[in-house]
Scaffold this active site. Structure first.
Site, PDB file in Angstrom:
ATOM      1  N   MET A 125      -1.370   7.634   2.519  1.00  0.00           N
ATOM      2  CA  MET A 125      -2.363   6.567   2.673  1.00  0.00           C
ATOM      3  C   MET A 125      -2.561   6.280   4.160  1.00  0.00           C
ATOM      4  O   MET A 125      -1.591   5.992   4.849  1.00  0.00           O
ATOM      5  CB  MET A 125      -1.818   5.322   1.995  1.00  0.00           C
ATOM      6  CG  MET A 125      -2.866   4.509   1.344  1.00  0.00           C
ATOM      7  SD  MET A 125      -2.250   3.125   0.373  1.00  0.00           S
ATOM      8  CE  MET A 125      -0.693   2.703   0.913  1.00  0.00           C
ATOM      9  N   HIS A 126      -3.786   6.425   4.636  1.00  0.00           N
ATOM     10  CA  HIS A 126      -4.021   6.117   6.048  1.00  0.00           C
ATOM     11  C   HIS A 126      -5.437   5.627   6.347  1.00  0.00           C
ATOM     12  O   HIS A 126      -5.750   5.297   7.469  1.00  0.00           O
ATOM     13  CB  HIS A 126      -3.734   7.346   6.915  1.00  0.00           C
ATOM     14  CG  HIS A 126      -4.774   8.424   6.758  1.00  0.00           C
ATOM     15  ND1 HIS A 126      -4.769   9.296   5.704  1.00  0.00           N
ATOM     16  CD2 HIS A 126      -5.854   8.732   7.493  1.00  0.00           C
ATOM     17  CE1 HIS A 126      -5.806  10.100   5.804  1.00  0.00           C
ATOM     18  NE2 HIS A 126      -6.493   9.780   6.878  1.00  0.00           N
ATOM     19  N   ARG A 127      -6.313   5.585   5.321  1.00  0.00           N
ATOM     20  CA  ARG A 127      -7.707   5.169   5.585  1.00  0.00           C
ATOM     21  C   ARG A 127      -7.731   3.735   6.083  1.00  0.00           C
ATOM     22  O   ARG A 127      -7.091   2.850   5.470  1.00  0.00           O
ATOM     23  CB  ARG A 127      -8.536   5.176   4.298  1.00  0.00           C
ATOM     24  CG  ARG A 127      -8.758   6.485   3.711  1.00  0.00           C
ATOM     25  CD  ARG A 127     -10.091   7.106   4.064  1.00  0.00           C
ATOM     26  NE  ARG A 127      -9.905   8.514   3.910  1.00  0.00           N
ATOM     27  CZ  ARG A 127     -10.022   9.425   4.858  1.00  0.00           C
ATOM     28  NH1 ARG A 127     -10.417   9.081   6.050  1.00  0.00           N
ATOM     29  NH2 ARG A 127      -9.775  10.687   4.632  1.00  0.00           N
ATOM     30  N   ARG A 161      -0.563   5.163  11.773  1.00  0.00           N
ATOM     31  CA  ARG A 161      -1.426   3.973  11.623  1.00  0.00           C
ATOM     32  C   ARG A 161      -0.884   3.061  10.516  1.00  0.00           C
ATOM     33  O   ARG A 161      -0.820   1.841  10.659  1.00  0.00           O
ATOM     34  CB  ARG A 161      -2.849   4.431  11.259  1.00  0.00           C
ATOM     35  CG  ARG A 161      -3.775   3.305  10.842  1.00  0.00           C
ATOM     36  CD  ARG A 161      -5.009   3.858  10.158  1.00  0.00           C
ATOM     37  NE  ARG A 161      -5.999   4.360  11.091  1.00  0.00           N
ATOM     38  CZ  ARG A 161      -6.871   3.606  11.758  1.00  0.00           C
ATOM     39  NH1 ARG A 161      -6.871   2.309  11.610  1.00  0.00           N
ATOM     40  NH2 ARG A 161      -7.754   4.144  12.552  1.00  0.00           N
ATOM     41  N   ASP A 174      -5.340   8.698  -0.324  1.00  0.00           N
ATOM     42  CA  ASP A 174      -6.708   8.369   0.085  1.00  0.00           C
ATOM     43  C   ASP A 174      -7.253   9.445   1.017  1.00  0.00           C
ATOM     44  O   ASP A 174      -8.293   9.263   1.644  1.00  0.00           O
ATOM     45  CB  ASP A 174      -6.793   6.965   0.719  1.00  0.00           C
ATOM     46  CG  ASP A 174      -5.934   6.799   1.960  1.00  0.00           C
ATOM     47  OD1 ASP A 174      -5.405   7.806   2.477  1.00  0.00           O
ATOM     48  OD2 ASP A 174      -5.796   5.644   2.422  1.00  0.00           O
TER      49      ASP A 174
END
Ligand code: UD1
Length: 370
Positions: free
Chosen positions: A208-210, A243, A287
């Site tokens: 998950m990084h969006r 992030r 994602d």
């Protein structure tokens, strides 16, 4: 034929790898490799060069992280003299990251020919930075290589001439197929077993990084609501993007994450370790765009934590369920996948490991006709 190939961020490396490998069969091609330096950490960049056998870049622009405007401006400023110096027949960009559009723009402003690999994908969500990058790069490219039929249809609707568009398959899948055997030798699962994170290969894999998921505390915690339930059923392995790691702390979610005992955070993994986990997982939650495609080929059920996908074939014939971030929807998708209710996924047309070969043959033919 001189081709200047551009990479910048993690998902670019596996796409360019199959092309760099294929160029070796053509003594009449001089491939050059430019790394913009958009990603720069050992485990976000260098480890991929080592594992994928990518040559050391001819030039590294070393732009690093910054706001979108600053990062793009730095790339453009530093890329222009490179293009002027090498005077390539083509500049080839892949995917949809900031490096893709920034180098594309420099190329066409210098009157050089631009090739976009993975063209035409559309989420139709202009709040995604990648969607802007895709639309703009496609609109200025001279040759557009598509991975799936929807790409061709989208470009046609946008008025791109049909002779510029070629459906060739998926270079990232070329790389996956040629590394599957090697990945089987990865000891990552044994290491995780020794640490007590997993028992056999009964685990889920999460990425998950969006920004839309991890920059907003409310959305991030809604996803955690679903993950909290799933981890009671199956341990979740979570190689975490820088992030996302930073945001866990900044958004005040670290304590909650720490309380979820069967979500196992780890640093970003190298290509082969990740491929090993991806191919053995009972289920993948993500994602990412590329992982939706990789799970399709690997026939591993995928739950996409986004409201849309620019890769619709993965949901139409693949193993992907696109559910967004509503915990109830995530849990329903989880139950569908684990109860074996889903239909057997199919391999998309031309995802056969030969996309790079097709691309290079088309470029050679095109160059001869100039
Ligand atoms: C970028 C791409 C995204 C892609 C993703 C894969 C754009 C607009 N986004 O997003 O499409 O899916 O890469 O990872 O191009 N950082 C590090 N080390 C690194 C790189 C980044 O610590 O090597 C940290 C920095 O704090 C940086 C943040 O991660 O500010 C985000 O990096 P950035 O390249 O801006 O975007 P990604 O979220 O990685």
């Amino acid at each position: 034929m001189k081709i200047l190939n551009v990479v910048g961020a993690r998902p670019n490396f596996m796409k360019i790898a199959s092309l760099m490998k294929e160029y070796k069969h053509h003594s009449n091609i001089e491939p050059l490799l430019v790394h913009t330096g958009q990603h720069y950490d050992e485990n976000m960049s260098k480890s991929f060069f080592d594992e994928l056998g990518l040559p050391k870049p001819d030039i590294n622009l070393e732009v690093g992280s910054a706001s979108h405007a600053v990062q793009s401006a730095r790339i453009m400023e530093r890329f222009e003299p490179v293009v002027l110096y090498f005077k390539p027949d083509y500049v080839l960009v892949v995917g949809d990251v900031n490096s893709t559009i920034s180098c594309g723009l420099v190329t066409v402003k210098l009157g050089m020919r631009l090739v976009h690999v993975e063209a035409g994908l559309r989420s139709f969500d202009r709040t995604m930075p990648e969607e802007i990058n895709r639309v703009l790069t496609d609109s200025i490219s001279d040759i557009l290589f598509c991975t799936e039929r929807s790409g061709v249809d989208n470009l046609t609707k946008e008025g791109i001439a049909s002779e510029k568009i070629c459906l060739v398959g998926n270079v990232m899948i070329d790389t996956l197929l040629s590394n599957l055997e090697k990945a089987k030798k990865s000891s990552i699962i044994i290491q995780l077993q020794k640490k007590g994170c997993v028992n056999g290969d009964d685990f889920a894999l999460l990425t998950m990084h969006r920004p839309s998921n991890v920059d907003d505390a409310k959305t991030f915690s809604r996803i955690l609501d679903a993950l909290e339930v799933i981890q009671k059923d199956i341990p979740i392995l979570f190689p975490i993007h820088p992030r996302t790691r930073r945001n866990l702390a900044e958004l005040g979610l670290q304590t909650r994450m720490d309380s979820l005992r069967d979500i196992h955070l780890m640093d970003p993994l190298g290509y082969l370790d990740f491929l090993r986990l991806n191919s053995c997982a009972k289920i993948v939650l993500t994602d990412s765009g590329g992982i939706q495609e990789e799970t399709t080929i690997l026939k591993v059920p995928c739950i996409t934590l986004r409201e849309n996908t620019e890769r619709p074939i993965t949901a139409e014939i693949g193993s992907n369920q696109v559910v967004g971030t509503d915990p109830e929807k995530i849990l329903t998708a989880y139950r569908n996948a684990t109860s074996g209710k889903l239909k057997e996924p199919q391999v998309p047309p031309l995802w056969d490991g030969k996309a790079a070969k097709r691309i290079i043959n088309i470029l050679l033919k095109n160059c001869r006709n100039q």
